[in-house]
Scaffold this active site. Sequence first.
Site, PDB file in Angstrom:
ATOM      1  N   ARG A  78       0.823  -1.220   0.000  1.00  0.00           N
ATOM      2  CA  ARG A  78       0.000   0.000   0.000  1.00  0.00           C
ATOM      3  C   ARG A  78       0.847   1.257   0.000  1.00  0.00           C
ATOM      4  O   ARG A  78       0.525   2.232  -0.646  1.00  0.00           O
ATOM      5  CB  ARG A  78      -0.905  -0.024   1.236  1.00  0.00           C
ATOM      6  CG  ARG A  78      -1.529   1.314   1.564  1.00  0.00           C
ATOM      7  CD  ARG A  78      -2.795   1.169   2.359  1.00  0.00           C
ATOM      8  NE  ARG A  78      -3.722   0.304   1.682  1.00  0.00           N
ATOM      9  CZ  ARG A  78      -4.690  -0.384   2.296  1.00  0.00           C
ATOM     10  NH1 ARG A  78      -4.824  -0.303   3.609  1.00  0.00           N
ATOM     11  NH2 ARG A  78      -5.488  -1.152   1.599  1.00  0.00           N
ATOM     12  N   TYR A  79       1.919   1.220   0.761  1.00  0.00           N
ATOM     13  CA  TYR A  79       2.784   2.400   0.878  1.00  0.00           C
ATOM     14  C   TYR A  79       4.027   2.181   0.022  1.00  0.00           C
ATOM     15  O   TYR A  79       4.430   1.046  -0.214  1.00  0.00           O
ATOM     16  CB  TYR A  79       3.176   2.611   2.341  1.00  0.00           C
ATOM     17  CG  TYR A  79       1.978   2.786   3.257  1.00  0.00           C
ATOM     18  CD1 TYR A  79       1.284   4.002   3.291  1.00  0.00           C
ATOM     19  CD2 TYR A  79       1.529   1.744   4.063  1.00  0.00           C
ATOM     20  CE1 TYR A  79       0.192   4.163   4.112  1.00  0.00           C
ATOM     21  CE2 TYR A  79       0.429   1.900   4.895  1.00  0.00           C
ATOM     22  CZ  TYR A  79      -0.237   3.115   4.922  1.00  0.00           C
ATOM     23  OH  TYR A  79      -1.321   3.268   5.728  1.00  0.00           O
ATOM     24  N   ARG A  82       7.140   0.124   1.940  1.00  0.00           N
ATOM     25  CA  ARG A  82       6.966  -1.014   2.842  1.00  0.00           C
ATOM     26  C   ARG A  82       5.815  -1.896   2.401  1.00  0.00           C
ATOM     27  O   ARG A  82       4.913  -1.452   1.696  1.00  0.00           O
ATOM     28  CB  ARG A  82       6.790  -0.557   4.300  1.00  0.00           C
ATOM     29  CG  ARG A  82       5.590   0.273   4.594  1.00  0.00           C
ATOM     30  CD  ARG A  82       5.958   1.376   5.600  1.00  0.00           C
ATOM     31  NE  ARG A  82       5.857   2.614   4.902  1.00  0.00           N
ATOM     32  CZ  ARG A  82       5.071   3.648   5.286  1.00  0.00           C
ATOM     33  NH1 ARG A  82       4.428   3.608   6.419  1.00  0.00           N
ATOM     34  NH2 ARG A  82       4.962   4.719   4.540  1.00  0.00           N
ATOM     35  N   CYS A  91      -4.027 -17.565  15.435  1.00  0.00           N
ATOM     36  CA  CYS A  91      -3.574 -16.762  16.567  1.00  0.00           C
ATOM     37  C   CYS A  91      -3.645 -17.623  17.820  1.00  0.00           C
ATOM     38  O   CYS A  91      -4.352 -18.635  17.843  1.00  0.00           O
ATOM     39  CB  CYS A  91      -4.451 -15.535  16.761  1.00  0.00           C
ATOM     40  SG  CYS A  91      -4.510 -14.492  15.297  1.00  0.00           S
ATOM     41  N   CYS A  95      -8.858 -12.282  19.242  1.00  0.00           N
ATOM     42  CA  CYS A  95      -9.364 -11.036  19.817  1.00  0.00           C
ATOM     43  C   CYS A  95     -10.724 -10.749  19.212  1.00  0.00           C
ATOM     44  O   CYS A  95     -10.890 -10.777  17.992  1.00  0.00           O
ATOM     45  CB  CYS A  95      -8.409  -9.898  19.472  1.00  0.00           C
ATOM     46  SG  CYS A  95      -6.709 -10.279  19.883  1.00  0.00           S
ATOM     47  N   CYS A  98     -10.685  -7.986  16.571  1.00  0.00           N
ATOM     48  CA  CYS A  98      -9.685  -8.109  15.497  1.00  0.00           C
ATOM     49  C   CYS A  98     -10.122  -7.372  14.236  1.00  0.00           C
ATOM     50  O   CYS A  98     -11.251  -7.504  13.778  1.00  0.00           O
ATOM     51  CB  CYS A  98      -9.455  -9.571  15.159  1.00  0.00           C
ATOM     52  SG  CYS A  98      -8.228  -9.782  13.859  1.00  0.00           S
ATOM     53  N   ARG A 100      -8.793  -8.013  11.357  1.00  0.00           N
ATOM     54  CA  ARG A 100      -8.773  -8.995  10.263  1.00  0.00           C
ATOM     55  C   ARG A 100      -9.667 -10.177  10.613  1.00  0.00           C
ATOM     56  O   ARG A 100      -9.294 -11.335  10.445  1.00  0.00           O
ATOM     57  CB  ARG A 100      -7.345  -9.459   9.965  1.00  0.00           C
ATOM     58  CG  ARG A 100      -6.491  -8.369   9.397  1.00  0.00           C
ATOM     59  CD  ARG A 100      -5.421  -8.854   8.423  1.00  0.00           C
ATOM     60  NE  ARG A 100      -4.592  -7.691   8.089  1.00  0.00           N
ATOM     61  CZ  ARG A 100      -3.413  -7.448   8.650  1.00  0.00           C
ATOM     62  NH1 ARG A 100      -2.874  -8.309   9.483  1.00  0.00           N
ATOM     63  NH2 ARG A 100      -2.747  -6.359   8.322  1.00  0.00           N
ATOM     64  N   ASP A 259     -11.448   0.059  13.381  1.00  0.00           N
ATOM     65  CA  ASP A 259     -11.813   0.111  11.962  1.00  0.00           C
ATOM     66  C   ASP A 259     -13.297  -0.191  11.759  1.00  0.00           C
ATOM     67  O   ASP A 259     -13.956  -0.740  12.640  1.00  0.00           O
ATOM     68  CB  ASP A 259     -10.962  -0.900  11.179  1.00  0.00           C
ATOM     69  CG  ASP A 259      -9.490  -0.500  11.166  1.00  0.00           C
ATOM     70  OD1 ASP A 259      -9.208   0.712  11.199  1.00  0.00           O
ATOM     71  OD2 ASP A 259      -8.632  -1.409  11.134  1.00  0.00           O
ATOM     72  N   ASP A 296      -7.075   4.342  10.413  1.00  0.00           N
ATOM     73  CA  ASP A 296      -6.778   3.641   9.161  1.00  0.00           C
ATOM     74  C   ASP A 296      -8.061   3.745   8.348  1.00  0.00           C
ATOM     75  O   ASP A 296      -9.078   3.151   8.701  1.00  0.00           O
ATOM     76  CB  ASP A 296      -6.373   2.180   9.425  1.00  0.00           C
ATOM     77  CG  ASP A 296      -5.385   1.691   8.387  1.00  0.00           C
ATOM     78  OD1 ASP A 296      -5.377   2.252   7.265  1.00  0.00           O
ATOM     79  OD2 ASP A 296      -4.617   0.749   8.685  1.00  0.00           O
ATOM     80  N   LYS A 303      -3.254   4.921   6.727  1.00  0.00           N
ATOM     81  CA  LYS A 303      -3.221   5.486   8.075  1.00  0.00           C
ATOM     82  C   LYS A 303      -3.154   7.012   8.039  1.00  0.00           C
ATOM     83  O   LYS A 303      -2.329   7.580   7.334  1.00  0.00           O
ATOM     84  CB  LYS A 303      -2.003   4.951   8.821  1.00  0.00           C
ATOM     85  CG  LYS A 303      -2.047   3.441   9.033  1.00  0.00           C
ATOM     86  CD  LYS A 303      -0.822   2.988   9.802  1.00  0.00           C
ATOM     87  CE  LYS A 303      -0.875   1.514  10.131  1.00  0.00           C
ATOM     88  NZ  LYS A 303      -0.655   0.661   8.939  1.00  0.00           N
TER      89      LYS A 303
HETATM   90  C1  LIG Z   1       0.106  -0.293   8.934  1.00  0.00           C
HETATM   91  C2  LIG Z   1       0.620  -0.782   7.657  1.00  0.00           C
HETATM   92  C3  LIG Z   1       1.958  -0.612   7.329  1.00  0.00           C
HETATM   93  C4  LIG Z   1       2.955   0.031   8.249  1.00  0.00           C
HETATM   94  O1  LIG Z   1       2.705   1.373   8.476  1.00  0.00           O
HETATM   95  P1  LIG Z   1       3.710   2.204   9.407  1.00  0.00           P
HETATM   96  O2  LIG Z   1       3.022   3.519   9.552  1.00  0.00           O
HETATM   97  O3  LIG Z   1       5.014   2.286   8.700  1.00  0.00           O
HETATM   98  O4  LIG Z   1       3.831   1.480  10.706  1.00  0.00           O
HETATM   99  C5  LIG Z   1       2.381  -1.061   6.119  1.00  0.00           C
HETATM  100  N1  LIG Z   1       1.530  -1.640   5.243  1.00  0.00           N
HETATM  101  C6  LIG Z   1       0.229  -1.795   5.524  1.00  0.00           C
HETATM  102  C7  LIG Z   1      -0.655  -2.412   4.523  1.00  0.00           C
HETATM  103  C8  LIG Z   1      -0.280  -1.373   6.743  1.00  0.00           C
HETATM  104  O5  LIG Z   1      -1.571  -1.556   7.041  1.00  0.00           O
HETATM  105  S1  SF4 Z   2      -5.794  -8.764  16.649  1.00  0.00           S
HETATM  106 FE1  SF4 Z   2      -6.485 -10.364  15.222  1.00  0.00          FE
HETATM  107  S2  SF4 Z   2      -4.646 -11.042  14.190  1.00  0.00           S
HETATM  108 FE2  SF4 Z   2      -3.991  -9.940  16.030  1.00  0.00          FE
HETATM  109  S3  SF4 Z   2      -3.769 -11.543  17.598  1.00  0.00           S
HETATM  110 FE3  SF4 Z   2      -5.825 -10.694  17.787  1.00  0.00          FE
HETATM  111  S4  SF4 Z   2      -7.095 -12.076  16.539  1.00  0.00           S
HETATM  112 FE4  SF4 Z   2      -4.982 -12.410  15.931  1.00  0.00          FE
END
Ligand SMILES: *Cc1c(COP(=O)(O)O)cnc(C)c1O
Ligand code: SF4
Length: 397
Positions: A78-79, A82, A91, A95, A98, A100, A259, A296, A303
Amino acid sequence: MIRYLPTLHNSQNLADVIKKYPLAITPYYASLIQRSDTSDPIFQMCVPQPDELFSPSWLSEDPLEENEDMPVPGLVHRYPDRALVIVTTTCASYCRHCTRKRIAGTRECTISARRLQQVTDYLLAHPEISDVIISGGDPLTMPTDAIEAVLSSIHSVESVQVIRVGTRVPVVLPMRITAELVEMLRKYHPLWINTHFNHPNELTPESADACNRLADAGIPLGNQTVLLRGVNDSAQIIEQLCRGLIRMRVRPYYLYQCDLVRGIEHFRTPLSRGIEIIEYMKGRVSGIAIPSFIVDTPHGGGKIPIMPNYIVSMSPTHTVLRNYEGLMVNYPEPEIKTLPKPQDEQVQPLKAGVWELAVGKASIIQPVNMARNERRREIVEKRKKTPTPDGSFLFDL
Ligand SMILES: *Cc1c(COP(=O)(O)O)cnc(C)c1O
Ligand code: SF4
């Protein structure tokens, strides 16, 4: 589970919730529950709740549109510099909040050798990616040699300068941070770990030991907290959490707004709560204990940091800033020939308004009852009592 959490007897649709969003709680994490109902923060974070089935129209499975930004399945790019790699869907504990939920625990699997090769090939083809985040699921639930396979493959890409691991294992299963695991991890420096503490009740001797073992191996530790209604949505709880974290050598990194993910709406707080918490902390709490508050954004906007406003007003010559005490000062801009000069005449500070600051007619507006002024007065008094021969007070230790 019902045996240990007797209050769940009456929860009719818990089975429906678990069918959709699986349940797992480590015995250690369950032991942190003090009251077996939703007034307990640990309970709320790990015990399924009927609210998870609430599904209004503004929620979706993947509001960050991660699936749309995956050139290789599991790799989110996305960025510019990175990428994030989902290496497992498993996991230690699931959570309830979560982000995801569409992935974590739905079927428990880890990255295949073929997929890892595809990820590595993508990184080789994209040398602009210098920071790779190993995520999931929770990567540290994998067997040590499987984690190592991932790390060594990604580490072998020359353009990757830093690897980060995102894990909640130090919080929910701290005994997994074994000497053997740490010895393996430290081979892949520079390796950073971001963990996920949300509440001071999670700061235990066991989790402190786990963080110690990682920090002693030279792994810088950060923490990502999610702001959760009824769990940690108060300035004092976040303050206590963050002060505890820095004692454990964990740097509070991000404080996330919840989110717009289906199944976690009951945890969501208004954006203003996060701003309020940062407003409380800035100035009052050690800077190394203050995370950035992050939204986000939906539609994959990524973010966005959100802050209280510290700029009150501006003119071409001055910017009016306010601090956490409500003190307002003019910050004179550097002189640029084409701009009008700041006005020389000064007005009485107490008669000034924001405009007088913005045009340089006044340089300060201050609250009457500033605690800091009281300390200053005490210092002046003390110095009067013990004057130095030359009248200087600095460094006369
Ligand atoms: C959060 C995230 C990152 C890392 O973001 P930083 O601001 O550098 O910590 C990188 N890729 C994705 C897809 C993310 O959701
Ligand atoms: S937030 Fe989601 S991915 Fe992270 S440890 Fe908890 S359940 Fe697993």
